[in-house]
Design a protein around this motif. Sequence first.
Motif, mmCIF file in Angstrom:
data_model
loop_
_atom_site.group_PDB
_atom_site.id
_atom_site.type_symbol
_atom_site.label_atom_id
_atom_site.label_comp_id
_atom_site.label_asym_id
_atom_site.label_seq_id
_atom_site.Cartn_x
_atom_site.Cartn_y
_atom_site.Cartn_z
ATOM 1 N N THR A 22 0.834 -1.214 0.000
ATOM 2 C CA THR A 22 0.000 0.000 0.000
ATOM 3 C C THR A 22 0.862 1.255 0.000
ATOM 4 N N PHE A 23 1.954 1.233 0.759
ATOM 5 C CA PHE A 23 2.752 2.459 0.893
ATOM 6 C C PHE A 23 3.709 2.690 -0.267
ATOM 7 N N GLU A 24 4.216 1.621 -0.870
ATOM 8 C CA GLU A 24 5.287 1.856 -1.847
ATOM 9 C C GLU A 24 4.806 2.627 -3.070
ATOM 10 N N ALA A 25 3.510 2.563 -3.346
ATOM 11 C CA ALA A 25 2.980 3.298 -4.503
ATOM 12 C C ALA A 25 3.015 4.803 -4.270
ATOM 13 N N ALA A 26 2.946 5.213 -3.002
ATOM 14 C CA ALA A 26 2.783 6.645 -2.724
ATOM 15 C C ALA A 26 3.899 7.235 -1.868
ATOM 16 N N ALA A 27 4.803 6.404 -1.368
ATOM 17 C CA ALA A 27 5.805 6.915 -0.423
ATOM 18 C C ALA A 27 7.152 6.233 -0.670
ATOM 19 N N GLU A 28 8.220 6.948 -0.277
ATOM 20 C CA GLU A 28 9.557 6.340 -0.294
ATOM 21 C C GLU A 28 9.590 5.392 0.905
ATOM 22 N N THR A 29 9.613 4.092 0.604
ATOM 23 C CA THR A 29 9.329 3.107 1.647
ATOM 24 C C THR A 29 10.553 2.241 1.937
ATOM 25 N N TYR A 30 10.859 2.084 3.206
ATOM 26 C CA TYR A 30 11.948 1.207 3.644
ATOM 27 C C TYR A 30 11.402 0.240 4.689
ATOM 28 N N VAL A 31 11.960 -0.962 4.673
ATOM 29 C CA VAL A 31 11.536 -1.978 5.635
ATOM 30 C C VAL A 31 12.751 -2.476 6.409
ATOM 31 N N VAL A 32 12.649 -2.447 7.728
ATOM 32 C CA VAL A 32 13.643 -3.125 8.568
ATOM 33 C C VAL A 32 12.834 -3.924 9.576
ATOM 34 N N ALA A 33 12.928 -5.244 9.480
ATOM 35 C CA ALA A 33 12.042 -6.080 10.298
ATOM 36 C C ALA A 33 12.798 -7.315 10.786
ATOM 37 N N PRO A 34 12.321 -7.895 11.881
ATOM 38 C CA PRO A 34 12.978 -9.103 12.413
ATOM 39 C C PRO A 34 12.900 -10.257 11.402
ATOM 40 N N GLU A 35 13.971 -11.035 11.334
ATOM 41 C CA GLU A 35 13.981 -12.162 10.390
ATOM 42 C C GLU A 35 12.981 -13.245 10.806
ATOM 43 N N HIS A 36 12.700 -13.344 12.113
ATOM 44 C CA HIS A 36 11.714 -14.296 12.621
ATOM 45 C C HIS A 36 10.709 -13.552 13.490
ATOM 46 N N GLU A 37 9.630 -14.244 13.827
ATOM 47 C CA GLU A 37 8.627 -13.611 14.682
ATOM 48 C C GLU A 37 9.215 -13.226 16.039
ATOM 49 N N ARG A 38 8.902 -11.991 16.475
ATOM 50 C CA ARG A 38 9.333 -11.519 17.790
ATOM 51 C C ARG A 38 8.150 -10.940 18.564
ATOM 52 N N SER A 39 6.975 -11.546 18.382
ATOM 53 C CA SER A 39 5.801 -11.079 19.117
ATOM 54 C C SER A 39 6.030 -11.205 20.614
ATOM 55 N N ALA A 40 5.417 -10.283 21.369
ATOM 56 C CA ALA A 40 5.498 -10.272 22.833
ATOM 57 C C ALA A 40 6.923 -10.135 23.358
ATOM 58 N N THR A 41 7.770 -9.454 22.589
ATOM 59 C CA THR A 41 9.111 -9.161 23.101
ATOM 60 C C THR A 41 9.165 -7.768 23.703
ATOM 61 N N GLY A 42 8.024 -7.075 23.733
ATOM 62 C CA GLY A 42 7.992 -5.756 24.353
ATOM 63 C C GLY A 42 9.020 -4.830 23.744
ATOM 64 N N HIS A 43 9.590 -3.972 24.596
ATOM 65 C CA HIS A 43 10.522 -2.965 24.087
ATOM 66 C C HIS A 43 11.976 -3.411 24.261
ATOM 67 N N ALA A 44 12.197 -4.722 24.203
ATOM 68 C CA ALA A 44 13.563 -5.236 24.359
ATOM 69 C C ALA A 44 14.476 -4.685 23.264
ATOM 70 N N ILE A 45 15.720 -4.408 23.643
ATOM 71 C CA ILE A 45 16.751 -4.078 22.667
ATOM 72 C C ILE A 45 17.947 -4.997 22.904
ATOM 73 N N THR A 46 18.789 -5.108 21.904
ATOM 74 C CA THR A 46 19.885 -6.078 21.947
ATOM 75 C C THR A 46 21.187 -5.367 22.296
ATOM 76 N N LEU A 47 21.706 -5.651 23.472
ATOM 77 C CA LEU A 47 22.924 -4.970 23.914
ATOM 78 C C LEU A 47 24.099 -5.922 24.073
ATOM 79 N N HIS A 48 23.837 -7.234 24.137
ATOM 80 C CA HIS A 48 24.898 -8.156 24.538
ATOM 81 C C HIS A 48 25.288 -9.171 23.477
ATOM 82 N N LYS A 49 24.875 -8.904 22.220
ATOM 83 C CA LYS A 49 25.352 -9.747 21.120
ATOM 84 C C LYS A 49 25.307 -8.924 19.844
#
Length: 256
Positions: A22-49
């Motif tokens: 839907t967006f790519e037709a009308a906007a400059e669109t970029y995707v950065v997403a987890p390679e696998h499902e990360r549902s229910a990971t809350g606001h975790a960030i990766t600091l130790h790997k």
Amino acid sequence: MRVLITNDDGISSPGLVALVRTFEAAAETYVVAPEHERSATGHAITLHKPLRAHPAVIPGSSVRAWATNGTPADCVVLGILDLLEGRRPDVVLSGINVGPNMGRDLTYSGTVSGAMEGAIFRVPSIAVSIGAFRNPIFTVAAEFAMHLARAILERGLPDDTLLNVNVPNLPKEEIGGIAITRQGPKRYVSRLEKRTDPRGRTYYWLTGEPAPLPDEEGTDSWALAQGRISVTPIGLDLTDGGLREAMEAWELQIPR
Ligand code: MN
């Protein structure tokens, strides 16, 4: 309009693909997403790997996309600080999640946290979820996300706020309008399945089911129960004003 799209269901999720198309037709669109499902990971960030990002292809689309081993919040950081090469997004979109994110879900939601991370970077951000886990219909949610992104570009959002959108899983003609809502009290009752593995050791499987609470008028779940799109403005400031005031009377002291 330049948009950064992430999600917590993983880069192959049909909800993300619908949003991208839907967006790519009308906007400059970029995707950065987890390679696998990360549902229910809350606001975790990766600091130790190490965090890794690999170029990815969204089926039926030519947008620039990366799959990462990070969480949704990591993905937004990676996009804004490096992968977009300084092209600051006008809007961060997180979704479309398969399943609603309402009430107490917000505490656990990777989808909402992706948008929260955008808000922390002072980029107007929207989390979008569909109100069903089976046979999701993404059309209305994707089109409404576009409509909302355009409205935000025109009007802006205050700092430290974001929008949490839940769309009923209905065909367009059955959607009963839009409600600006508040976060409701809906929650799941956690259940722990205790089992024994083939080696005789105990393991647990955490599940849950919706608590039988009424839908309070004006809340996110109430809107969805009415077949309306719920838009909840969310603040990053988690202070409870009432309790803060009440606690002045506690006269707490440093123990002697
Ligand atoms: Mn999810």
